[in-house]
Design a protein around this motif. Structure first.
Motif: not given
Length: 450
Positions: A139-144, A146-149, A327-331
């Motif tokens: 899940t943290t990876y997916f947050a990252g 999201g931050l790539s955009g 990234p909010v959705a990932c958190f």
């Protein structure tokens, strides 16, 4: 849970699509200085789909030579290629050569292809690598990811990309006798495109450093203990334990083959874990392809058409807040991971509904509903936020589900992500770039005459 591992997983995920996302947000400045002009987005769409040869090769290797390919050397190669390509882009993006009787930005197009190969291949290598760590780090990876955009978008916002100043056309064209009305004037950027591409190269260096530490830092190695490892990495003790486990499983299977207790064949999973049936996995992959087609290709291709009629501020607000929603959705998924397939379907339907409204607004551009009302601005911005928020949550939950299904499931997860994105891009390219079904709004003149 190790905070260091979470940080490294996030930084690693940021490198997955930061190069191509950065290219897209920098387009308003790039197109002003190259001969292709605003045809460049269409070229980029085709280039990105051609770059799917990388994911195709990786997927075929896993399909026909299972266990023969280790993702780690591939990741080292593609991330290093990303570092070099973005650095070269900083110095050669404006260089042109004469080809077929016209000036072409060959260096820009070739380097964009290499960056597309890097980012597309990351979908089928980064995710399987995360199997080495605990499920909470996915899940943290997916947050990252999201931050790539989000990070390139925020840097571009600081740079002043796409900001225009509305000035009276009579003042602008006073020397030529131009007419009245408002005219959009591009504001000068706060720093150069070259500096922006150097920043992208630095981001790829950070991704490479995070990957090195995820492989070799003692704290991360301790965190990884107790989780499943790739074949060929087991110690002698692990192999002895697996031998005992297999012996026990063999006895259990013999008892299960007794006529009184037939094996539950209808629950067997394609990936051997048995958590979901084949039909449920087919549904999950279908939703994954649909969601990625919408979020990665279909709706982004019409974002300007849906927002610019409401003004330049509405466009930038929708683009920035939508990038924040990912990234909010990932958190949210990190703390409330709801794996219900019914709930996933409901969220997909809701997100698709917001996407349908956005598409309807884009189709009616430059005179969409409530174009001269503040409520129109609020509705389109909120629609973009909720569209990205709901479907990003669905993508993360599917990733968590498939992580539990095993290494092969995550490889196919990345392949389906690329397949859905490709089908969405192929569907929208002729509608936007060939037939011109969508008309852009004027950020300085939003009124429509009835």
């Amino acid at each position: 849970m190790s905070l260091l591992t979470h940080v490294l997983a996030c930084l690693f995920g940021m490198g997955s699509w930061v190069a191509i996302n950065g290219m897209w947000v920098e387009l308003p400045l790039v197109v002003l200085e190259i001969p292709e002009g605003w045809y460049l987005p269409s070229y980029l769409t085709v280039i990105i789909q051609m770059a799917n040869v990388g994911p195709l090769f990786i997927t075929l290797m896993h399909r026909f030579r299972p266990g023969a390919l280790d993702e780690r050397p591939v990741i080292y190669c593609i991330v290093a290629l990303g570092v070099v390509a973005t650095l070269l882009l900083a110095f050669f993006w404006k260089r042109t050569v004469t080809f077929a009787g016209a000036e072409r930005s060959v260096a820009l197009l070739v380097l964009s292809f290499l960056l597309s190969v890097v980012d597309c291949t990351s979908s089928v290598t980064f995710l399987p690598f995360m199997m080495r760590l605990g499920p909470q780090y996915l899940t943290t990876y997916f947050a990252g990811e999201g931050l790539s955009g989000l990070v390139p978008a925020l840097v571009a916002l600081i740079q002043g990309v796409g900001l225009v100043h509305c000035r009276n056309a009579t003042d602008v064209n006073s020397t030529t006798g131009g007419g009245g009305g408002l005219q959009a004037i591009n504001q000068p950027a706060n720093f150069s495109t070259q500096a922006f591409f150097i920043f992208l190269s630095a981001m790829m260096v950070v991704c490479l450093g995070a990957f090195v530490l995820l492989n070799h830092h003692p704290a991360v190695v301790r965190v990884g203990k107790g989780h499943h490892r790739y074949s060929g990495e087991e110690s002698a003790g692990d192999k002895r334990e697996q031998g005992l486990l297999l012996e026990g499983l063999a006895m259990e299977q013999r008892s299960m083959l007794a006529p009184s207790e037939p094996p539950p064949r209808e629950r067997r999973s394609t990936f051997g874990m048995g958590t979901y049936s084949r039909g449920e996995l087919a549904f999950i992959f279908l939703v994954l392809a649909w969601v990625n087609a919408l979020t990665n290709a279909v709706l982004p291709s019409v974002q300007s058409f849906s927002c610019l009629p409401y003004g330049n501020q509405a466009y930038h607000l929708a683009a920035t807040m939508a990038a924040v929603a990912n990234p909010v959705a990932c958190f949210i998924a990190m703390f409330t991971p709801i794996r219900s397939l019914g709930f996933m379907l409901c969220l997909t339907v809701v997100g698709t509904g917001f996407g349908a409204y956005i598409m309807a607004v884009a189709a009616s551009s430059p005179c969409p509903p409530l174009v001269d009302s503040p409520s129109g601005v609020a509705i389109i911005v909120v629609s973009w936020i909720l569209f990205v928020l709901t479907l990003s949550y669905v993508k993360v939950i599917i990733g968590v589900i498939l992580r539990d299904e095993g290494h092969s499931a995550l490889v196919w997860c990345g392949a389906v992500v690329q397949l859905g994105s490709m089908l969405g891009a192929i569907s929208m390219f002729p509608l936007v770039s060939v037939y011109g079904l969508f008309k852009s709004g004027d950020p300085c003149n939003t009124r429509c005459l009835n």
